[in-house]
Design a protein around this motif. Structure first.
Motif, mmCIF file in Angstrom:
data_model
loop_
_atom_site.group_PDB
_atom_site.id
_atom_site.type_symbol
_atom_site.label_atom_id
_atom_site.label_comp_id
_atom_site.label_asym_id
_atom_site.label_seq_id
_atom_site.Cartn_x
_atom_site.Cartn_y
_atom_site.Cartn_z
ATOM 1 N N VAL A 49 -7.139 15.940 2.843
ATOM 2 C CA VAL A 49 -6.205 17.050 2.972
ATOM 3 C C VAL A 49 -6.753 18.049 3.984
ATOM 4 N N ARG A 50 -5.925 19.040 4.310
ATOM 5 C CA ARG A 50 -6.341 20.087 5.241
ATOM 6 C C ARG A 50 -6.887 21.271 4.457
ATOM 7 N N VAL A 51 -7.944 21.852 4.972
ATOM 8 C CA VAL A 51 -8.595 22.925 4.247
ATOM 9 C C VAL A 51 -7.733 24.187 4.203
ATOM 10 N N GLY A 52 -6.882 24.391 5.192
ATOM 11 C CA GLY A 52 -6.118 25.628 5.270
ATOM 12 C C GLY A 52 -5.026 25.768 4.236
ATOM 13 N N ASP A 53 -4.353 24.650 3.920
ATOM 14 C CA ASP A 53 -3.221 24.739 2.987
ATOM 15 C C ASP A 53 -3.343 23.783 1.801
ATOM 16 N N PHE A 54 -4.473 23.082 1.679
ATOM 17 C CA PHE A 54 -4.760 22.165 0.573
ATOM 18 C C PHE A 54 -3.884 20.903 0.608
ATOM 19 N N ASN A 55 -3.085 20.732 1.634
ATOM 20 C CA ASN A 55 -2.094 19.654 1.668
ATOM 21 C C ASN A 55 -2.514 18.501 2.560
ATOM 22 N N ALA B 99 -11.378 17.160 0.503
ATOM 23 C CA ALA B 99 -10.990 17.096 -0.909
ATOM 24 C C ALA B 99 -12.191 17.341 -1.812
ATOM 25 N N GLN B 100 -13.325 16.768 -1.460
ATOM 26 C CA GLN B 100 -14.522 16.916 -2.281
ATOM 27 C C GLN B 100 -15.033 18.356 -2.249
ATOM 28 N N GLU C 43 0.828 -1.196 0.000
ATOM 29 C CA GLU C 43 0.000 0.000 0.000
ATOM 30 C C GLU C 43 0.867 1.252 0.000
ATOM 31 N N VAL C 44 0.388 2.264 -0.696
ATOM 32 C CA VAL C 44 1.043 3.568 -0.746
ATOM 33 C C VAL C 44 0.003 4.618 -0.412
ATOM 34 N N ILE C 45 0.237 5.372 0.637
ATOM 35 C CA ILE C 45 -0.691 6.411 1.069
ATOM 36 C C ILE C 45 -0.477 7.666 0.224
ATOM 37 N N VAL C 46 -1.571 8.218 -0.302
ATOM 38 C CA VAL C 46 -1.495 9.398 -1.155
ATOM 39 C C VAL C 46 -2.641 10.343 -0.810
ATOM 40 N N PRO C 47 -2.466 11.656 -1.050
ATOM 41 C CA PRO C 47 -3.586 12.586 -0.856
ATOM 42 C C PRO C 47 -4.583 12.468 -1.998
ATOM 43 N N ALA C 48 -5.854 12.658 -1.681
ATOM 44 C CA ALA C 48 -6.897 12.559 -2.698
ATOM 45 C C ALA C 48 -6.982 13.810 -3.559
ATOM 46 N N PHE C 49 -6.450 14.927 -3.072
ATOM 47 C CA PHE C 49 -6.554 16.188 -3.795
ATOM 48 C C PHE C 49 -5.202 16.523 -4.404
ATOM 49 N N GLN D 82 -4.366 12.023 9.373
ATOM 50 C CA GLN D 82 -4.997 10.988 8.562
ATOM 51 C C GLN D 82 -3.964 10.032 7.979
ATOM 52 N N VAL D 83 -2.777 10.525 7.703
ATOM 53 C CA VAL D 83 -1.700 9.633 7.269
ATOM 54 C C VAL D 83 -1.428 8.596 8.348
ATOM 55 N N GLU D 84 -1.271 9.049 9.574
ATOM 56 C CA GLU D 84 -0.973 8.124 10.670
ATOM 57 C C GLU D 84 -2.087 7.100 10.839
ATOM 58 N N ALA D 85 -3.336 7.536 10.739
ATOM 59 C CA ALA D 85 -4.464 6.630 10.914
ATOM 60 C C ALA D 85 -4.559 5.603 9.790
ATOM 61 N N ALA D 86 -4.013 5.937 8.606
ATOM 62 C CA ALA D 86 -4.126 5.049 7.441
ATOM 63 C C ALA D 86 -3.014 4.010 7.360
#
Length: 376
Positions: A112-118, A343-344, A85-91, A123-127
């Motif tokens: 991602v985070r709403v403040g910086d789009f990153n 992201a949505q 598995e490779v964790i990636v951002p959806a946005f 959520q990375v840690e949880a995944a």
């Protein structure tokens, strides 16, 4: 028309390309080697490996970290290759996730985070699961993500960190340049802050990763006609490297102009409650590949604004109108029911305005005036 992007190709750039053409050495050669050396020094890493696109950089980075089917003992990939598995951002741009598929891994999308789009470190840690082999972070629009926290997490768990730095050449966080925390992957596409037309670079402090990436970019050969692995033709040309060598000394000045333009836009758009202007971390240097506002009312209002700005001669862009996990490919792969609300929501709101170094102050005033008039 005020263009969204305007690549700057000056006389020095043209002369460098003509010199490469006149040299008779067009394929990978001394100009590529020189570009690798100066780019590694610029980013602050021990090694840089030039390739022919940012997508190639991401793909090779994953392969170099062993995230790939193995052909060592059979003609078929190992049975457990699809379990990786490779964790990636959806946005992000789809290549961020597509390259994980190409490496034989399963993308795991996080929000991602709403403040910086990153990408969101929590959520990375949880995944992370026992199958996680890498985390791919993206420094979106030219601003560093919280890469320090994710780098520490990856080091603790023994997971590879890949930095998708396609939009962030020259960006910093905590006094270090993006692309120096893990294995950096850069794009030099035509519209990037630094362009070679098409091209990319991998940066790393790991000699083994650099060596494997060099081998895989050239048909799996360290010695010509001795095939060690199933490699690719991902080499950079001398023509592209010549342009990169000419452009690199100018990147900081051009990024500074982008920063000044972004600050001016933020000033001119202040008080417009119909939109949200982008921010900048106090701990880093944003290089403003894109100046991305958010239209509060959502997709219909955003699309109406885009069309109205075009009618006024101002080109804008939506990066990105569909989160990766909602793309047709990933719906077919079973991700369609995945809910990643930030992201949505961002996909419905974001609109990138021109911010490139060629803009005049009159251009910036025209852009902001049009946005203000059309949203109030």
């Amino acid at each position: 028309m005020i263009k969204l992007a305007h690549p700057i190709i000056d006389d020095d750039d043209k002369r460098a390309v003509l010199d490469a053409l006149e040299s008779g050495q067009l394929a990978q050669g001394p100009r590529v080697a020189a570009f690798e050396q100066v780019f590694a020094a610029y980013i602050g890493t021990k090694h840089a490996v030039a390739v022919n696109s940012g997508t190639a950089a991401l793909h090779l980075a994953l392969l170099a970290h062993g995230i790939a089917p193995s052909y060592e003992n059979s003609q078929q990939p190992t049975a457990n290759s699809q379990q990786r598995e490779v964790i990636v951002p959806a946005f992000s741009f789809a290549a961020t996730a597509n390259t994980a598929l190409l490496a034989g891994a399963r993308p795991v999308f996080v929000d991602v985070r709403v403040g910086d789009f990153n990408i969101d470190p929590a959520q990375v840690e949880a995944a992370i699961t026992p199958a996680t082999r890498a985390v791919v972070v993206v420094h979106l629009y030219g601003q560093a993500c919280d890469v320090e926290a994710i780098a520490a997490l990856c080091a603790e768990r023994g997971i590879a960190l890949i930095e998708d730095t396609a939009q962030a050449v020259g960006a910093t966080i905590g006094g270090r340049k993006c692309g120096s925390f893990g294995t950096g992957c850069f794009s030099f596409y035509a519209t990037k802050n630094l362009t070679t037309g098409e091209g990319g670079m991998i940066t790393t402090d790991d000699a083994g990763i650099a060596d494997r990436a060099r081998m895989l970019r050239s048909q799996g050969e360290r010695t010509r006609y001795v095939t060690e692995d199933a490699g690719y033709n991902y080499r950079m040309t001398e023509i592209a490297a010549a342009l990169g060598n000419a452009q690199l000394p100018k990147i900081d000045g051009r990024n500074d102009q982008r920063r000044a333009n972004a600050a001016r836009l933020t000033e001119l758009l202040a008080g417009n409650e119909a939109i949200m202007t982008p921010g900048e971390s106090s701990r880093g240097t944003h290089v403003w590949h894109q100046y991305t506002i958010r239209v509060r009312a959502g997709r219909d209002a955003r699309d109406t604004l885009l069309a109205a700005l075009r009618d006024r001669g101002i080109e804008t862009g939506v990066f990105y109108p569909t989160p990766i996990h909602r793309q047709p490919l990933y719906r077919r792969l079973g991700y369609g029911d995945l809910e990643l609300p930030v992201a949505q929501r961002l996909a419905d709101q974001v609109l990138s305005l021109p911010v490139h170094p060629s803009l005049s102050d009159d251009d910036l005033v025209a852009i902001a005036t049009a946005v203000n008039e059309l949203t109030r």
